[in-house]
Design a protein around this motif. Sequence first.
Motif, PDB file in Angstrom:
ATOM      1  N   ASP A  84       5.100   8.916   4.212  1.00 37.19           N
ATOM      2  CA  ASP A  84       4.186   7.894   3.627  1.00 37.19           C
ATOM      3  C   ASP A  84       4.055   6.681   4.420  1.00 37.19           C
ATOM      4  O   ASP A  84       3.024   6.184   5.006  1.00 37.19           O
ATOM      5  CB  ASP A  84       4.432   7.655   2.179  1.00 37.19           C
ATOM      6  CG  ASP A  84       3.606   6.654   1.547  1.00 37.19           C
ATOM      7  OD1 ASP A  84       4.129   6.007   0.950  1.00 37.19           O
ATOM      8  OD2 ASP A  84       2.325   6.775   2.119  1.00 37.19           O
ATOM      9  N   VAL A  99       2.130  -6.277  -2.034  1.00 40.03           N
ATOM     10  CA  VAL A  99       1.699  -4.639  -1.996  1.00 40.03           C
ATOM     11  C   VAL A  99       0.237  -4.587  -2.242  1.00 40.03           C
ATOM     12  O   VAL A  99      -0.294  -5.385  -3.093  1.00 40.03           O
ATOM     13  CB  VAL A  99       2.704  -4.335  -3.233  1.00 40.03           C
ATOM     14  CG1 VAL A  99       2.113  -2.998  -3.299  1.00 40.03           C
ATOM     15  CG2 VAL A  99       4.175  -4.397  -2.940  1.00 40.03           C
ATOM     16  N   ASP A 100      -0.349  -3.770  -1.535  1.00 43.93           N
ATOM     17  CA  ASP A 100      -1.561  -3.316  -1.897  1.00 43.93           C
ATOM     18  C   ASP A 100      -1.925  -3.072  -3.188  1.00 43.93           C
ATOM     19  O   ASP A 100      -1.383  -1.828  -3.804  1.00 43.93           O
ATOM     20  CB  ASP A 100      -1.993  -2.207  -0.934  1.00 43.93           C
ATOM     21  CG  ASP A 100      -3.558  -2.009  -0.957  1.00 43.93           C
ATOM     22  OD1 ASP A 100      -4.260  -2.444  -1.901  1.00 43.93           O
ATOM     23  OD2 ASP A 100      -3.965  -1.350   0.095  1.00 43.93           O
ATOM     24  N   ARG A 120      -2.409   0.626  -3.586  1.00 43.59           N
ATOM     25  CA  ARG A 120      -1.613   1.671  -3.052  1.00 43.59           C
ATOM     26  C   ARG A 120      -1.298   2.976  -3.951  1.00 43.59           C
ATOM     27  O   ARG A 120      -1.455   4.213  -3.502  1.00 43.59           O
ATOM     28  CB  ARG A 120      -0.335   1.107  -2.805  1.00 43.59           C
ATOM     29  CG  ARG A 120       0.694   1.762  -2.057  1.00 43.59           C
ATOM     30  CD  ARG A 120       1.911   0.853  -1.809  1.00 43.59           C
ATOM     31  NE  ARG A 120       3.016   2.080  -1.996  1.00 43.59           N
ATOM     32  CZ  ARG A 120       3.533   2.660  -0.817  1.00 43.59           C
ATOM     33  NH1 ARG A 120       3.280   2.416   0.269  1.00 43.59           N
ATOM     34  NH2 ARG A 120       4.506   3.559  -1.125  1.00 43.59           N
ATOM     35  N   GLU A 121      -0.992   2.696  -5.098  1.00 43.42           N
ATOM     36  CA  GLU A 121      -0.744   3.662  -6.167  1.00 43.42           C
ATOM     37  C   GLU A 121      -1.970   4.870  -6.297  1.00 43.42           C
ATOM     38  O   GLU A 121      -1.883   5.929  -5.963  1.00 43.42           O
ATOM     39  CB  GLU A 121      -0.515   2.995  -7.592  1.00 43.42           C
ATOM     40  CG  GLU A 121       0.017   3.904  -8.451  1.00 43.42           C
ATOM     41  CD  GLU A 121       1.589   4.524  -7.994  1.00 43.42           C
ATOM     42  OE1 GLU A 121       2.392   3.884  -7.240  1.00 43.42           O
ATOM     43  OE2 GLU A 121       1.899   5.793  -8.074  1.00 43.42           O
ATOM     44  N   LEU A 176      -2.316   6.942  -2.936  1.00 44.19           N
ATOM     45  CA  LEU A 176      -1.370   7.680  -2.815  1.00 44.19           C
ATOM     46  C   LEU A 176      -1.624   9.034  -3.911  1.00 44.19           C
ATOM     47  O   LEU A 176      -1.854  10.138  -3.359  1.00 44.19           O
ATOM     48  CB  LEU A 176      -0.091   7.261  -3.178  1.00 44.19           C
ATOM     49  CG  LEU A 176       0.506   6.456  -2.248  1.00 44.19           C
ATOM     50  CD1 LEU A 176       1.941   5.787  -2.728  1.00 44.19           C
ATOM     51  CD2 LEU A 176       0.558   7.017  -0.770  1.00 44.19           C
ATOM     52  N   GLY A 216      -2.723   2.430   5.558  1.00 43.48           N
ATOM     53  CA  GLY A 216      -1.983   1.448   4.827  1.00 43.48           C
ATOM     54  C   GLY A 216      -1.664   0.514   5.735  1.00 43.48           C
ATOM     55  O   GLY A 216      -0.557  -0.321   5.115  1.00 43.48           O
TER      56      GLY A 216
END
Lengths: 231, 215
Positions: free
Chosen positions: A115, B22-23, B26-27, B30, B85
């Motif tokens: 990741d 943090v982006d 992101r969550e 993913l 990312g």
Amino acid sequence: MTHAEVRSDLGDYLEGDLPLARRALVDAHLDGCPACASRLTTLRATVDALHSLEDPVPPPGLAAAVLARIEAGEGRAGLLARVLASVPPNLRMRIAMPGLLLVSVAVVALWLRPDPQPPAPARTSLQEALGGSARVGASSPPDASIEERPASPVVPPGALDEALRDPASVLRATAALDEAGRDAWLAGLAQQAGSRERTLAVARALRALRDPRGPLLADAFLRLAGLDASP
Amino acid sequence: MGNEIVERRPLPRPRASDGGGVDPDRELVLRWRAGDEGAFADLVRRHERRVFRLLLRMLGSREEAEDAAQETFLNLHRHGHRFRGDALFSTFVYRVAANAALNRRRTLGRRHAREEGFARAQHEGTALTSAPPDPEHAAAQAERRSAVQVALLGLPPRLRLPLVLYDVEGLAYPDIARALDVPEGTVKSRIHRARERLRELLLDAGAIGAEDLRP
Ligand SMILES: [Zn+2]
């Protein structure tokens, strides 16, 4: 400072990006030069005008329309299904097997990808990420051949009749194809048309679509049918 | 002597680059990558506003902006799995949207875009303002907004795009550089040139001028 020097600094001046000493020089010039001062004022008014543009509300159905189109197969996962739908049923399995294999390999590869990616220059990877669709600095993505390119689309029998009945069907069939795929599809359609009359009828129907892609498809269709696009 | 008439304060700058932190997407990214299509739906809803706004300013018509916005999200669905990312996901979204805007302008052709975009921009600049407390003031404001939109369409896309990303979307130079894949210095100089050009267009249109020169 000369007027020209001051004017070339006004952008940075406005943004507060000038070093202090330079800013003082510009200030001194502005105090004595109404022309440059008014230039600064109108430049500021320009930026204010941009900032005063309203914040538009997107059409209420936008997200739903996107999701429906993905559901209908225009997104990534739908590509294989779309190619299959245009192939006669007796041929489907023969195409589907290797295709499914490729897709599952791709899916597994995505799953396995660690990741937090190793650091790479942002510009390169964004560029790759857009791959074939990138217009700003396009480059060929390494894995594009797996999923992004249906080799050559098959025009199902009866597509031309459907195009005459419902010209939007051409939009739907070509929406997800790249330019080469679209041309291949239109060329197949032109072959089905057979006669000049039927070709022109399809072109007219495409042109009359409310969708802005209609006239473009019509032009490409005529070109591929060997008829001049000009009226 | 000029102090009374010239505003000297730098423009306010709420923008911040995506340098740290943090982006926020992101969550969802993913989850989508892991096969959750619902996460993609959330991403669409989260980004539709900025995508539509950028495209409306770039194209000048709600109808075209909507078509291009759909195209943007479909392209995102097709290619977004390759997002790694190393920039904010929103920067990536802007990039895909920028491509959709450039693409659409090319396919529609200059003539079409100019004639129809102009008329629509004029129409929509006035039609889209919400109910005003003071009709006269609101009408003047709407007229000015539509003049700004028309002037924007008068800029070449090469200049319009970074300008809109900076002054409408509030992105910082490094993010615009990433979204457009051009060096930061180029972004900066294009924004300055775009503002200069827009200033001239607005002056010609009478949308700025006399009243701005008074204190
Ligand atoms: Zn001067």
